[in-house]
Design an enzyme around this catalytic site. Sequence first.
Site, PDB file in Angstrom:
ATOM      1  N   GLU A  44      29.542  33.616 -34.409  1.00  0.00           N
ATOM      2  CA  GLU A  44      29.355  33.911 -32.979  1.00  0.00           C
ATOM      3  C   GLU A  44      27.976  34.491 -32.729  1.00  0.00           C
ATOM      4  OE1 GLU A  44      29.488  34.074 -29.122  1.00  0.00           O
ATOM      5  OE2 GLU A  44      29.559  36.096 -29.939  1.00  0.00           O
ATOM      6  N   THR A  51      24.937  30.754 -34.194  1.00  0.00           N
ATOM      7  CA  THR A  51      25.647  29.574 -34.728  1.00  0.00           C
ATOM      8  C   THR A  51      24.730  28.695 -35.579  1.00  0.00           C
ATOM      9  OG1 THR A  51      27.060  29.669 -32.761  1.00  0.00           O
ATOM     10  CG2 THR A  51      27.197  27.673 -34.056  1.00  0.00           C
ATOM     11  N   ASP A  54      34.220  35.767 -27.361  1.00  0.00           N
ATOM     12  CA  ASP A  54      34.175  34.501 -26.632  1.00  0.00           C
ATOM     13  C   ASP A  54      35.338  34.379 -25.654  1.00  0.00           C
ATOM     14  OD1 ASP A  54      31.807  33.499 -27.510  1.00  0.00           O
ATOM     15  OD2 ASP A  54      32.649  31.942 -28.789  1.00  0.00           O
ATOM     16  N   GLY A 103      23.642  27.216 -30.406  1.00  0.00           N
ATOM     17  CA  GLY A 103      22.995  27.614 -29.166  1.00  0.00           C
ATOM     18  C   GLY A 103      23.899  28.208 -28.112  1.00  0.00           C
ATOM     19  N   GLY A 104      25.053  28.788 -28.501  1.00  0.00           N
ATOM     20  CA  GLY A 104      25.924  29.426 -27.527  1.00  0.00           C
ATOM     21  C   GLY A 104      26.444  28.447 -26.494  1.00  0.00           C
ATOM     22  N   THR A 132      29.997  28.944 -37.230  1.00  0.00           N
ATOM     23  CA  THR A 132      29.478  30.124 -36.550  1.00  0.00           C
ATOM     24  C   THR A 132      30.147  31.417 -36.995  1.00  0.00           C
ATOM     25  OG1 THR A 132      29.007  31.025 -34.336  1.00  0.00           O
ATOM     26  CG2 THR A 132      31.151  29.977 -34.651  1.00  0.00           C
ATOM     27  N   SER A 182      35.304  27.676 -26.958  1.00  0.00           N
ATOM     28  CA  SER A 182      34.005  27.485 -27.588  1.00  0.00           C
ATOM     29  C   SER A 182      33.201  26.448 -26.809  1.00  0.00           C
ATOM     30  CB  SER A 182      34.198  27.004 -29.030  1.00  0.00           C
ATOM     31  OG  SER A 182      32.967  26.603 -29.603  1.00  0.00           O
ATOM     32  N   SER A 183      31.890  26.430 -27.049  1.00  0.00           N
ATOM     33  CA  SER A 183      31.021  25.372 -26.524  1.00  0.00           C
ATOM     34  C   SER A 183      30.515  24.463 -27.630  1.00  0.00           C
ATOM     35  CB  SER A 183      29.831  25.990 -25.789  1.00  0.00           C
ATOM     36  OG  SER A 183      30.253  26.741 -24.688  1.00  0.00           O
ATOM     37  N   GLU A 186      34.037  36.750 -32.994  1.00  0.00           N
ATOM     38  CA  GLU A 186      34.473  35.604 -32.193  1.00  0.00           C
ATOM     39  C   GLU A 186      35.338  35.977 -30.997  1.00  0.00           C
ATOM     40  OE1 GLU A 186      33.101  32.453 -31.628  1.00  0.00           O
ATOM     41  OE2 GLU A 186      33.084  32.675 -33.799  1.00  0.00           O
TER      42      GLU A 186
END
EC number: 2.3.2.2
Length: 565
Positions: free
Chosen positions: A404, A384, A424, A470-471, A402, A448-449, A421
Site C-alpha cells: 500500500e 506499489t 484503502d 501508482g495508487g 503492494t 483497489s485500483s 492495506e
Amino acid sequence: MRRLLIACLALLAFLPAAQAAEPARATKYMAVTANPMATEAALKALRAGGSAIDAAIAAQMVLTLVEPQSSGIGGGAFLVHFDKKAGRTTSYDGRETAPAAAKPDRFLDKDGKPLSYFEAVVGGRSVGVPGTMRVLELAHRKHGKLPWASLFEDAIRLAEEGFPVPPRLGRALIREKHLTQDTARAYFYKPDGTPWKQGERLRNPALADTMRILAADGAKAFYSGAIAEDIVATVTGAPRNPGDMTLADLAGYEAKERPAVCGSYRARTVCGMGPPSSGGITVLMVLAMLERFDLPNEKRLSSNAAHWMLEAQRLAYADRNLYIADSDFVDVPVAGLLDRAYLASRARLIDVASSTGEKAEAGDVPRKRTQDFAPDASLQLPATSHLSIVDGAGNALSMTTTIEAEFGSRLMVRGFLLNNELTDFSFRPEADGVPVANRVEGGKRSRSSMSPTLVFGKDGRLEFVTGSPGGSQIINYVLKTIVGVVDWGLDPQAAIELPNISNRNGPSEIERRADADALASSLAARGHKVERGLLVSGLQAIKILSDGTLLGGADPRRDSLAAGD
C-alpha cells in the site's frame, strides 16, 4: 523541507525526455520488473525452463528485499494469467483481508471524525492479513514448473551477501519521517541515524532466514507457526495504533482464483482484475466510452485526445467510487457497469470540445437494486510495484503487488515490512445515514485500483501485457499505455514515456514536465481545472509481434528494467 526538495529534484532527473528510448527486444521470453536485480532473478527462472509464474515468484522475493518500500511478502497482490496451451485467461486474488474483529468505525476518532491519513497508517491498526504468499503458492500449484524452493535462491543470496541500495529506495529513505519502530530504524538507518544511501551495500540476514523457512515449508510456514506468531505480536504490540489481528486470521486466509473481467476495445479483447479491484472494470468503462471518439487520427496525446480521455475518466471514476467494493460482501453490478448501451449514454455526456471542470455524478447503472450506497473516494498514495512476464511457452502474466503506502504500516518483522492495506477502506463508514460499499468489515478485502491487464488482438492472439503501480491513478496510467499502443501504434516504451494524465473525478492532473506544458495550457483553456504534479507511474509493457518478437517497455520514472533472450 530542504531534504524533500532535494529528493524531488533527484526524481526529476529520472523523468523521461521527449524522445523515447528504444524498447527491449527478445525472441524467447521477457521479464519487466521494477528493479534490475528482480528482472535478473526472473530471467534466471525463465532460462531454466520456468513458467511466467515461476519467474514472478523469483522476482517478487527479490523485490521484497530491494524494493521493500513498495511490495513484499508482508503485502498482497493481484495477477492476471494467460495459459496459452489451454487458451484460458484467469485472475488470482491475493488481496489482504481485514481481521475478523475489524469494525466499520476503525478509522474514526473518539468524536466520530475520520483520522488523518498518517494517524491511521502508522502502526498495527492499518495492517491487513497478507495475501502474497498464499496467492503465489496457489498460482505455482496450477502453473509452476520449477521447484518452489529454487525460486527463493536469488533473494536469499542477495539478502545474505548484501545488495547496493537502489536509487528509488535511497530517495525514499531521505524523505521518510515515520519509520520510528526500533526494528525498522535499525535496518534502514545507520547507528548515527542517517539513512543508507544509494549504492551502499545493505544486508538483511533476518529476511534470508525467513526466506529459507518459506522455501522449505511453503506458504503454510507464513500463516502458522513462528512467523505468524511474530506477525501477530508485532501488530498487536505496536507502540502506536496496536491492531487486533489474530493467529486465526492468518491461518484462515485464502487466496482466490476469480474469472478475469474482459471487454472489447477497437476489436481487441482487454482482460483485467475484477472486484475487489476496481482496476479492470474502470479501465474497460473508459475504453468503451473512448470508442465514440476518433483517437487513432489524433496526434499522440493531442489536446483533443487528452480532453476526451480525461472526461471519460471523470465519468468512470464517479461510478467506481459509488459501486465497486469487495464482491464477496457487496453486490457489485459488474454487468451493468460494463453494459455497452449504458456506457454509450455516459459517453454522450462528454462535450467534444470543452469541460465544465466539475465533478461528475454517478450514473444509474443497470442492476438489480439490493441496497443503496454512498460514494467513496478513499485516498490511495502512489506506492506499489508491478511485474510483466512472457515465458518461453507463450504464457504470460501481469501482476501488481503492494504493501500500500510507501513503507506500508512502518512495522517490520523478520526482515520484511507489513502492509497498511486497511487504509484503502473508506474511513467514513457512511454518509447521511447511507453505508459506503467500501467500508471496513471483518474478513473483507479493501477496494483497489491495481490494474494488471492483458490485451488480445483481433485474431485472439495475445498482443500485449501491461500494468503499473501508482495508487488510485494506476487505472489512468494503464489506460494511457493501452491507447498509445492500440490507437497510435506506439511501441510499449514510447507509449509508457508519454506524459501521464489523470482525472479521478476531480481536477485534471497533468505530469509536470516541459513537454506537457502546452497540453496543460490547452486543457485549462477548455475548462479543465488543471493540477501539475510528478505523477510517478511505474508502467511496464510487453508487446508480442506476429512473428513472436517481444518488445519490452520499462518506466524510466522508476528503477525498472525490461530484458529477455
